[in-house]
Design a protein around this motif. Sequence first.
Motif, PDB file in Angstrom:
ATOM      1  N   GLU A   1       0.720  -1.547   0.150  1.00 48.45           N
ATOM      2  CA  GLU A   1      -0.488  -0.242   0.134  1.00 48.45           C
ATOM      3  C   GLU A   1       0.735   1.522  -0.370  1.00 48.45           C
ATOM      4  O   GLU A   1       0.974   2.372  -0.753  1.00 48.45           O
ATOM      5  N   ILE A   2       1.714   1.221   1.193  1.00 44.69           N
ATOM      6  CA  ILE A   2       3.157   2.832   0.913  1.00 44.69           C
ATOM      7  C   ILE A   2       3.995   3.206  -0.722  1.00 44.69           C
ATOM      8  O   ILE A   2       3.879   3.800  -0.486  1.00 44.69           O
ATOM      9  N   LEU A   3       4.371   1.543  -0.751  1.00 47.58           N
ATOM     10  CA  LEU A   3       5.219   1.477  -2.085  1.00 47.58           C
ATOM     11  C   LEU A   3       4.450   2.359  -3.045  1.00 47.58           C
ATOM     12  O   LEU A   3       4.799   3.065  -4.341  1.00 47.58           O
ATOM     13  N   GLU A   4       2.150   2.080  -3.158  1.00 49.02           N
ATOM     14  CA  GLU A   4       1.617   2.343  -4.367  1.00 49.02           C
ATOM     15  C   GLU A   4       1.949   3.860  -4.177  1.00 49.02           C
ATOM     16  O   GLU A   4       1.952   4.774  -5.567  1.00 49.02           O
ATOM     17  N   VAL A   5       1.302   4.695  -2.897  1.00 46.59           N
ATOM     18  CA  VAL A   5       1.035   5.715  -1.967  1.00 46.59           C
ATOM     19  C   VAL A   5       2.079   7.098  -2.527  1.00 46.59           C
ATOM     20  O   VAL A   5       1.874   7.710  -3.471  1.00 46.59           O
ATOM     21  N   VAL A   6       3.593   6.246  -2.087  1.00 49.09           N
ATOM     22  CA  VAL A   6       4.826   7.194  -3.102  1.00 49.09           C
ATOM     23  C   VAL A   6       5.579   6.625  -4.229  1.00 49.09           C
ATOM     24  O   VAL A   6       6.708   7.195  -4.969  1.00 49.09           O
ATOM     25  N   GLN A   7       4.253   6.010  -4.699  1.00 45.65           N
ATOM     26  CA  GLN A   7       4.958   5.851  -6.458  1.00 45.65           C
ATOM     27  C   GLN A   7       6.495   5.145  -6.514  1.00 45.65           C
ATOM     28  O   GLN A   7       7.311   5.158  -7.337  1.00 45.65           O
ATOM     29  N   LEU A   8       7.152   3.684  -5.693  1.00 48.32           N
ATOM     30  CA  LEU A   8       7.967   2.688  -5.461  1.00 48.32           C
ATOM     31  C   LEU A   8       8.231   1.838  -5.789  1.00 48.32           C
ATOM     32  O   LEU A   8       8.953   0.773  -5.432  1.00 48.32           O
ATOM     33  N   THR A   9       7.130   1.343  -6.099  1.00 48.71           N
ATOM     34  CA  THR A   9       6.476  -0.271  -6.230  1.00 48.71           C
ATOM     35  C   THR A   9       7.658  -0.742  -7.440  1.00 48.71           C
ATOM     36  O   THR A   9       7.676  -1.996  -6.903  1.00 48.71           O
ATOM     37  N   GLN A  10       8.107  -0.457  -8.561  1.00 48.61           N
ATOM     38  CA  GLN A  10       8.941  -0.684  -9.674  1.00 48.61           C
ATOM     39  C   GLN A  10      10.315  -0.650  -9.176  1.00 48.61           C
ATOM     40  O   GLN A  10      11.144  -1.219  -9.498  1.00 48.61           O
ATOM     41  N   PHE A  11      10.102   0.336  -7.594  1.00 52.68           N
ATOM     42  CA  PHE A  11      11.946   0.024  -7.587  1.00 52.68           C
ATOM     43  C   PHE A  11      11.865  -0.627  -5.921  1.00 52.68           C
ATOM     44  O   PHE A  11      12.993  -0.722  -5.658  1.00 52.68           O
ATOM     45  N   ARG A  12      10.883  -1.330  -5.396  1.00 54.86           N
ATOM     46  CA  ARG A  12      11.115  -2.072  -4.388  1.00 54.86           C
ATOM     47  C   ARG A  12      12.458  -3.159  -4.205  1.00 54.86           C
ATOM     48  O   ARG A  12      12.858  -3.087  -3.050  1.00 54.86           O
ATOM     49  N   THR A  13      13.006  -3.633  -4.865  1.00 59.35           N
ATOM     50  CA  THR A  13      14.122  -4.248  -5.089  1.00 59.35           C
ATOM     51  C   THR A  13      15.424  -3.373  -4.813  1.00 59.35           C
ATOM     52  O   THR A  13      16.402  -4.596  -5.292  1.00 59.35           O
TER      53      THR A  13
END
Length: 349
Positions: free
Chosen positions: A116-128
């Motif tokens: 949820e929070i990675l989506e909010v801060v627009q970092l989902t594609q950078f999670r790894t």
Amino acid sequence: MTQVRLNSVRKQFGNFVAIENLDLDICSGELVALLGPSGCGKTTTLRMISGLERPSNGAILFDGKDVSEQAVQDRNVGMVFQRFALFPHMTVEKNVAFGPSVRGESKAEIARRLDEILEVVQLTQFRTRFPAQLSGGQMQRVAVARTLITKPSILMMDEPLANLDTKLRVEMRRFIRDLQQQFGITTIFVTHDQVEAMELADRVAVIFDGQLAQYDTPERIYRYPRSLDVADFMGATNIYSGKLLSRNRVRTALGDIDCPHQNDRSAGDAVQVLLRAEALDMNIGPFKSAGSGLRGRIMARDFFGASVTYRVACNEQEIDVTENARRMLDVGDDVQLEIAPEQVWLLSG
């Protein structure tokens, strides 16, 4: 959302008084900027609110409850600092999930909130990715996400954009403001940047030498400063000594200027006249009657891209005038300045 109140808060380090009798009310869900020059006490104030420092006197209240003696881990506050302080050996998702992990929360709950929070801060594609593989703005978003995932009741930010370049600072200001409004979280933001404070904050607390100089909306602090010190800190360049001819007209070295009606002052009172550079209208002719406006001549011109500032000589005085750069006047041009009374602000002389 939490309401924060400081009642006569004082902080002393040995013989040095960092904060003197500070009263401050921060509404639930409000974003307040603590603004002032280096060493004025704004970070000390933030540290007292968070629990990292204890006040020497006074009280700090969260929703009416005195937390002055409460440890930082018991206040449910989130801190974002100037330095990102990310773990370089951890990926984005592990950095963000670190807080709830050490608290022993369930893996399923951590995973849900992490997505949820990675989506909010627009970092989902950078999670790894690791911090070294991110830009400065992305690293700051990781730092914000790491704080927000712990669900703090108050978000505190100590000059978090100071290490970013100009373009990233602008982007991150918008990002932080949008994020704060989306979560509705009470936020306290420390900065020495006037533009940053005005763009981000609902209200701004201007602090000089450990004392609150003014606490108001950005517009009112900019247009209606309480003192010459606040006016100067907010970038005012056109300040002139004057004397009231009547309650709505003032005499200055530039000439006589109409001003808003002064109920609290009388003819003959000495004042300081503030004229914002962007609030002046400059005409190049044909000029109106001699009694209208101020006649002058352009002495210098500074081009800033979207705007241009002219230095105009009027009656052996100089005044700055800032315009949209759609037109460009030349040094040496004769001009006439029109000053709307509602754009004139008087300070005590």
